[in-house]
Design a protein around this motif. Structure first.
Motif, mmCIF file in Angstrom:
data_model
loop_
_atom_site.group_PDB
_atom_site.id
_atom_site.type_symbol
_atom_site.label_atom_id
_atom_site.label_comp_id
_atom_site.label_asym_id
_atom_site.label_seq_id
_atom_site.Cartn_x
_atom_site.Cartn_y
_atom_site.Cartn_z
ATOM 1 N N GLU A 52 -12.546 -4.874 40.242
ATOM 2 C CA GLU A 52 -11.513 -4.468 41.189
ATOM 3 C C GLU A 52 -12.014 -4.381 42.633
ATOM 4 O O GLU A 52 -11.282 -3.958 43.513
ATOM 5 C CB GLU A 52 -10.893 -3.123 40.792
ATOM 6 C CG GLU A 52 -10.349 -3.069 39.372
ATOM 7 C CD GLU A 52 -9.236 -4.073 39.142
ATOM 8 O OE1 GLU A 52 -8.531 -4.406 40.098
ATOM 9 O OE2 GLU A 52 -9.077 -4.529 37.990
ATOM 10 N N GLU A 53 -13.263 -4.788 42.865
ATOM 11 C CA GLU A 53 -13.767 -4.787 44.235
ATOM 12 C C GLU A 53 -13.199 -6.009 44.966
ATOM 13 O O GLU A 53 -13.272 -7.139 44.472
ATOM 14 C CB GLU A 53 -15.296 -4.838 44.243
ATOM 15 C CG GLU A 53 -15.909 -4.787 45.631
ATOM 16 C CD GLU A 53 -15.740 -3.438 46.295
ATOM 17 O OE1 GLU A 53 -15.658 -3.392 47.528
ATOM 18 O OE2 GLU A 53 -15.682 -2.426 45.555
ATOM 19 N N THR A 54 -12.647 -5.773 46.137
ATOM 20 C CA THR A 54 -12.025 -6.848 46.902
ATOM 21 C C THR A 54 -13.091 -7.590 47.703
ATOM 22 O O THR A 54 -13.791 -6.979 48.519
ATOM 23 C CB THR A 54 -10.954 -6.292 47.848
ATOM 24 O OG1 THR A 54 -10.004 -5.545 47.089
ATOM 25 C CG2 THR A 54 -10.242 -7.422 48.569
ATOM 26 N N VAL A 55 -13.228 -8.868 47.437
ATOM 27 C CA VAL A 55 -14.196 -9.704 48.148
ATOM 28 C C VAL A 55 -13.436 -10.806 48.873
ATOM 29 O O VAL A 55 -12.374 -11.247 48.440
ATOM 30 C CB VAL A 55 -15.231 -10.319 47.181
ATOM 31 C CG1 VAL A 55 -16.045 -9.243 46.511
ATOM 32 C CG2 VAL A 55 -14.553 -11.193 46.128
ATOM 33 N N TRP A 56 -13.988 -11.222 49.987
ATOM 34 C CA TRP A 56 -13.332 -12.285 50.762
ATOM 35 C C TRP A 56 -14.169 -13.544 50.891
ATOM 36 O O TRP A 56 -13.715 -14.547 51.415
ATOM 37 C CB TRP A 56 -12.967 -11.778 52.157
ATOM 38 C CG TRP A 56 -14.133 -11.376 53.029
ATOM 39 C CD1 TRP A 56 -14.739 -10.175 53.086
ATOM 40 C CD2 TRP A 56 -14.810 -12.216 53.958
ATOM 41 N NE1 TRP A 56 -15.754 -10.181 53.990
ATOM 42 C CE2 TRP A 56 -15.824 -11.428 54.553
ATOM 43 C CE3 TRP A 56 -14.665 -13.539 54.360
ATOM 44 C CZ2 TRP A 56 -16.690 -11.921 55.513
ATOM 45 C CZ3 TRP A 56 -15.530 -14.037 55.312
ATOM 46 C CH2 TRP A 56 -16.522 -13.234 55.890
ATOM 47 N N CYS B 283 -17.707 -8.505 51.197
ATOM 48 C CA CYS B 283 -16.540 -7.667 50.943
ATOM 49 C C CYS B 283 -15.981 -7.147 52.259
ATOM 50 O O CYS B 283 -16.644 -7.167 53.309
ATOM 51 C CB CYS B 283 -16.902 -6.494 50.029
ATOM 52 S SG CYS B 283 -17.780 -6.972 48.511
ATOM 53 N N PHE B 284 -14.740 -6.653 52.199
ATOM 54 C CA PHE B 284 -14.150 -6.021 53.367
ATOM 55 C C PHE B 284 -14.900 -4.735 53.708
ATOM 56 O O PHE B 284 -15.069 -4.388 54.871
ATOM 57 C CB PHE B 284 -12.671 -5.731 53.115
ATOM 58 C CG PHE B 284 -11.840 -6.981 53.035
ATOM 59 C CD1 PHE B 284 -11.467 -7.657 54.181
ATOM 60 C CD2 PHE B 284 -11.443 -7.494 51.810
ATOM 61 C CE1 PHE B 284 -10.707 -8.807 54.116
ATOM 62 C CE2 PHE B 284 -10.679 -8.643 51.731
ATOM 63 C CZ PHE B 284 -10.309 -9.301 52.896
ATOM 64 N N CYS C 264 -20.131 -3.115 49.024
ATOM 65 C CA CYS C 264 -20.028 -4.466 48.456
ATOM 66 C C CYS C 264 -21.039 -4.630 47.321
ATOM 67 O O CYS C 264 -22.138 -4.061 47.336
ATOM 68 C CB CYS C 264 -20.280 -5.510 49.538
ATOM 69 S SG CYS C 264 -19.752 -7.168 49.053
ATOM 70 N N ASP D 58 -13.159 -18.242 48.414
ATOM 71 C CA ASP D 58 -12.671 -16.902 48.716
ATOM 72 C C ASP D 58 -11.774 -16.335 47.618
ATOM 73 O O ASP D 58 -11.394 -15.173 47.678
ATOM 74 C CB ASP D 58 -11.912 -16.893 50.043
ATOM 75 C CG ASP D 58 -10.831 -17.971 50.096
ATOM 76 O OD1 ASP D 58 -10.541 -18.570 49.036
ATOM 77 O OD2 ASP D 58 -10.284 -18.215 51.177
ATOM 78 N N ASP D 59 -11.429 -17.136 46.641
ATOM 79 C CA ASP D 59 -10.568 -16.670 45.548
ATOM 80 C C ASP D 59 -11.382 -16.656 44.257
ATOM 81 O O ASP D 59 -12.008 -17.659 43.883
ATOM 82 C CB ASP D 59 -9.350 -17.583 45.396
ATOM 83 C CG ASP D 59 -8.430 -17.115 44.285
ATOM 84 O OD1 ASP D 59 -7.827 -16.041 44.426
ATOM 85 O OD2 ASP D 59 -8.333 -17.820 43.271
ATOM 86 N N THR E 176 -15.725 -8.615 39.251
ATOM 87 C CA THR E 176 -16.003 -7.775 40.419
ATOM 88 C C THR E 176 -15.532 -6.345 40.241
ATOM 89 O O THR E 176 -15.697 -5.537 41.159
ATOM 90 C CB THR E 176 -15.334 -8.378 41.663
ATOM 91 O OG1 THR E 176 -13.920 -8.440 41.448
ATOM 92 C CG2 THR E 176 -15.877 -9.767 41.948
#
Length: 984
Positions: free
Chosen positions: A309-313, A652-653, A658, A616-617, A307
């Motif tokens: 470093e893109e934060t995804v949930w 993504c947040f 995203c 989610d992880d 990803t």
């Protein structure tokens, strides 16, 4: 007594100029004496009162103190002073000391004391009994109380002040240096980008005060590095990094507290530069190979999601395996439906409603058929003029309210031609698959199975004359996806169970349809449509409904493909049997659910063609993706390509930035399985028996010692064994055959003179099917090799008595997987041994002429094992042919000899003395013919000639008898005067 003088009196009290006492001029002498006595008494009282301690000392109510770390003197604010109103009296107005009362237990272990510096002024000093440590305890609280010296040196009647609270704060000394939390920090970043923070270092200081315990700044002590560090320890790059130029950057950093103490030990930072990051799946393999028999194989063993470093949930991945082109939707057992039912232990008694067209089943002859990858027959229905009307003789065997309806269905499809009279909106109408009215004892029941959009419905009428109908409804994606699916509907009214591809589905809605016209109490069944009401129904001719304007169409024509439509009355199948019959043998699976991380979800559709992962992880998700497997439980899986797709959805947040990942496409290749080798042995190639044995009632077994072996050949790596190249190794396996055929070669069997006999009871007991014609005998059905061996060994060949046949050739072959794998062809030549006495029978002579016809072949006697010759012994057919040739040749010679004798006799009579011609006369009075046919047969033993070549030689032998002089000897013996024998 006089009142005391007033200060405003005209006669004030004034001191006498010559006396130390006051003089009262306004008082008389006597009064003056009395007043003087009273005044002296007062002075005495005052003198006595100065000796008493009347007041308590006074101090402040609260003090704030400061003491330096490692010191014991406390500086108070305000300063410590005790005041006494009895001052300046000696003792009573002096402060003798202070008493310190420490706080409650636990508030501090350090004891304080207070000392008096000046008794007259009351100045005091507070100090600790031992040096203080700020790191151990930074603040202390206690109370203090002052007391005076009382009324004398012994401190009698001393008084105490109130208690004052003292708060002492220990001032820190910068005695500790910063210490890094870790000695080495590591991080990795993609190349070509500037980051606000790559890694954060952290140092701690053991001092207690913010001044000395805080880290004021960090510093990179390694020169000339493209990195910078801020006061919070965040390290960033000052220029884009290049992994090719330098893959790893290592440097040192230090820390300083606010007292400018440097860290005891510096920390090392190592930053790895990764190649430029591209978000997406890494490790995707477009081609995945599967070897049949491998069990479950991971599809993505090294796949992981990047990803950048893109934060995804939330992550969701869908794996789709396309198997619609393999058979009927997926890889299943390729045996016939009847064989699969036997192997799965299904109850027998099903009736085929769409059988192959034949004179006995002609109601499907008008329906178009399509080729199928398996052995089943696929019928096409266009929803307009294709319908199958099942005869009443078949429908009458299906009565009862307990039955199981099974069929293969595929809606629409590219191979289906559209209806010729399809009107607008007709595709939205209900399409009826099966419509039937059956007679049950004294009543009639009616049911129809139909599809409407993505809904499947069963309309059931228990009694058309009394009960009201009930409709069972299912909403299924399988009904409208244009793929092959198997439906199994088990009806035990009022209970109805539906199986789609072996998976159970409960009705979504059951309701009463209310009052509708009752179907006519007439037994009938349609496939692909239903009839209109009785008053509008017209006769259907040749299984086709006319489409003229005056004709009334049937109701709800079905548009799609159907195959294997069967009904079995009686008890329904158990779920385990249905699953065995029609469940897919291949599909997607998940390796180990116990290793599934927290928050992960796995869903697999019933046909196991779609698998969905959600989590989610990222780390847990990557491990889960690597557990997705493909399995195929068939030993001989259908080879070919299965398209494979992976669709990923990220949340993504920051929805605006995203990531969007494209769909990945690949394919799974099922390799060609190791072909089984079916070997037939233990027979022939020749079987010679006396003809009377074949003419017996039981005939002669053709394959009494037949052996069938099935083996698998696979490659073996011989390089590891020190051998060059490779080799094939064959392993015998226990397997199943599904058909064997015995076929006579040449002309077909003559049912009046010969036949092949099989024990039909044994065949039916095993649940096998048999077709016995004059052209072949075929036994079909999946069964073990040993059963087929027993049945084939029991096949007998019988001849009618007096049959003039000398040989017959048969060919035996077996197959499995619906003819996908076949055995070797075993050819058996059967020779019938006839006796010599019967060779001169006219019928045998005729048979010999028939046998010498070019369509038959003689001389194929190599490899026979014959009994020893004896009197009236029998000879094989080929030898008999040779004898017949010799006999024919002898007859010709006799005729020529008689003709020659008559000619000589005539000439002798004419010359009356022709002794020369008389010497050539043939005296046949004592003619003896000796024929040794076995010499010719023995000379041919062990010689295998081509059948056609032998036939040609035989034909030449008939045309030129002299060519056979090497094989046959005809000895003519004449008992005349010369006594010699002639050889021709």
């Amino acid at each position: 007594m006089y009142p005391p003088p007033s200060l405003s009196s005209p006669h004030p009290v004034v001191p006498h100029p010559s006396s130390p006492f006051f003089y009262f001029p306004f008082l008389p002498q006597m009064d003056r004496m009395n007043f003087l006595s009273f005044f002296l008494l007062c002075l005495t009282s005052v003198a006595n009162g100065n000796k008493a301690n009347k007041h308590k000392p006074w101090i402040e109510t609260e003090y704030q103190g400061i003491v330096m770390e490692n010191d014991n003197t406390v500086l108070l604010n305000p300063p410590l002073f005790a005041l006494d109103k009895d001052a300046p009296l000696h003792y009573a107005g002096e402060i003798c000391g202070f008493r310190v009362h420490n706080g409650p237990l636990g508030s501090g272990t350090v004891q304080f004391e207070a000392v008096v510096l000046d008794r007259s002024t009351g100045e005091g000093l507070v100090r600790s009994k031992e040096p203080l440590d700020c790191e151990s305890q930074r603040e202390h609280s206690f109370t203090i109380q002052a007391y005076d010296c009382g009324e004398g040196p012994d401190g009698v009647n001393s008084k105490k002040s109130h208690k004052a609270t003292v708060h002492v704060r220990v001032n820190d000394v910068n005695e500790f240096s910063p210490v890094f939390v870790e000695r080495r920090y590591e991080a990795s970043v993609p190349e070509g980008r500037l980051f606000d923070r790559i890694v954060r270092v952290e140092a701690l200081d053991a001092d207690c005060s913010p001044q000395y315990s805080q880290i004021c700044f960090y510093d990179i002590i390694t020169p000339n590095v493209p990195f910078a560090i801020d006061n919070d320890g965040n390290i960033k790059n000052t220029e884009p990094l290049d992994s090719k130029q330098q893959h790893v950057h290592t440097f040192w950093v230090t820390a300083f507290d606010c007292g400018k103490n440097r860290a005891q030990a510096d920390a090392q930072v190592s930053i790895t530069v990764k190649p430029s990051c591209k978000p997406g799946w890494i490790g995707w393999t477009k081609r995945v190979e599967y070897t049949p028999g491998s069990g479950s194989v991971p599809l993505f063993p090294s796949l992981h999601l990047e990803t950048c470093e893109e934060t995804v949930w939330n992550i969701q991945a869908t794996v789709e395996l396309q198997t619609g082109h393999i058979g009927k939707g997926c890889d299943r057992d390729s045996y016939s439906d009847r064989s699969v039912r036997r192997l799965c232990g299904a109850v027998r008694g099903e009736v085929d409603l769409l059988p192959p067209p034949s004179p006995a089943a002609n109601w499907t002859s008008a329906l178009p058929t399509l080729p199928s990858s398996d052995s089943s027959l696929v019928f096409s229905f266009n929803g307009s003029n294709h319908v199958a009307v099942v005869p009443d003789s078949v429908v009458s065997a299906l009565s009862g309210d307990h039955f199981t309806l099974q069929l293969w269905m595929r809606r629409g499809g590219a191979n289906i031609q559209p209806a010729t009279t399809q009107t607008r909106g007709s595709r939205k109408e209900e399409e009826i698959i099966v419509c039937s009215t059956m007679k049950n004892d004294d009543s009639y029941s009616h049911y129809s199975l139909s599809v409407h959009g993505c809904r499947l419905s069963l309309f059931y009428w228990p009694d058309v004359s009394a009960a009201r109908p009930v409709k069972f409804l299912w909403k299924l994606e399988q009904v409208c996806d244009s793929e092959w699916h198997h439906l199994s509907l088990s009806v035990q009214f009022p209970s109805v169970t539906l199986y789609v591809d072996g998976v159970t589905f409960d009705p979504a809605l059951i309701h009463d349809n209310g009052a509708i016209p009752n179907p006519a109490p007439r037994q009938r069944m349609f496939i692909g449509a239903c009839w209109e009401p009785e008053e509008k129904q017209k006769e259907i001719v040749n299984n086709t409904i006319p489409e003229s304007k005056d004709a009334v169409k049937y109701v709800g024509g079905y548009h799609g493909l159907l195959s294997g439509v069967t009904v079995r009355p009686g008890s329904v199948e158990p779920h385990s049997v249905v699953e065995c019959l029609y469940a897919c043998r291949e599909g997607l699976d998940f390796g180990d659910l116990e290793t599934l991380g927290s928050g992960m979800k796995v869903h697999v559709n019933p046909s196991q063609s779609v698998l969905v992962l959600e989590g989610d992880d990222i780390e847990s998700f990557n491990r889960a993706v690597q557990q997705v497997t493909y399995r195929n439980s068939l030993r001989f899986a259908t080879p070919g390509v299965r398209p494979l797709k992976l669709t990923t959805s990220l949340r993504c947040f920051n929805e605006e930035s995203c990531l969007t990942l494209k769909q990945l496409e690949g394919y799974l290749v099922v390799l060609q399985p190791d072909a089984p080798q079916i070997s037939l042995s233990g027979v022939g190639p020749h079987l010679a028996r006396p003809a009377p044995e074949f003419e017996g009632s039981q005939g002669v077994p053709l394959f009494p010692e037949l052996r069938i072996v099935c083996s698998l050949s696979h490659a073996v790596n011989t390089a590891a064994q020190g051998m060059e190249g490779g080799a094939l190794m064959s392993d015998a396996v226990a397997h199943t055959l599904d058909g064997c055929e015995v076929q006579p070669l040449g002309e077909e069997l003559n049912p009046e003179k010969e036949e092949l006999m099989v024990d039909m009871d044994v065949v039916r007991e095993r649940g096998l099917e048999i077709i016995n014609t004059t052209a072949y005998i075929a036994i079909t059905g999946a069964e073990s090799i040993s059963v087929y061996e027993d049945i084939l060994r029991s096949i007998r060949y019988r001849l009618a008595k007096g049959s003039a046949r000398f040989e017959r050739r048969f060919r035996l072959s077996c197959s499995e997987m619906n003819g996908r794998y076949t055995s070797n062809e075993l050819t058996l030549e059967v020779n019938f041994l006839h006796s010599m006495d019967s060779l001169y029978h006219p019928s045998h002579l005729l048979a010999s002429e028939q046998f010498l016809h070019p369509s038959h072949h003689a001389g194929e006697l190599s490899g026979h094992t014959l009994p020893n010759p004896h009197r009236n012994s029998v000879v094989p057919g080929a030898a008999t042919v040779i004898i017949m040739v010799c006999v024919g040749f002898l007859v010709v010679m006799v005729i020529l000899g008689v003709f020659r004798i008559r000619s000589i006799h005539r000439r002798g009579e004419s010359t009356r003395g022709g002794a020369k011609e008389g010497s050539g006369q043939w005296d046949d009075s004592a003619l003896t013919i000796i024929v040794n046919p076995m010499e010719s047969y023995e000379s041919r033993m062990g010689i295998s000639a081509d059948t056609e070549g032998e036939g040609e030689e035989d034909e030449e032998a008939v045309e030129t008898p002299d060519d056979a002089s090497d094989d046959q000897r005809i000895i003519i013996k004449k008992e005349g005067r010369d006594g010699g024998a002639r050889r021709y």
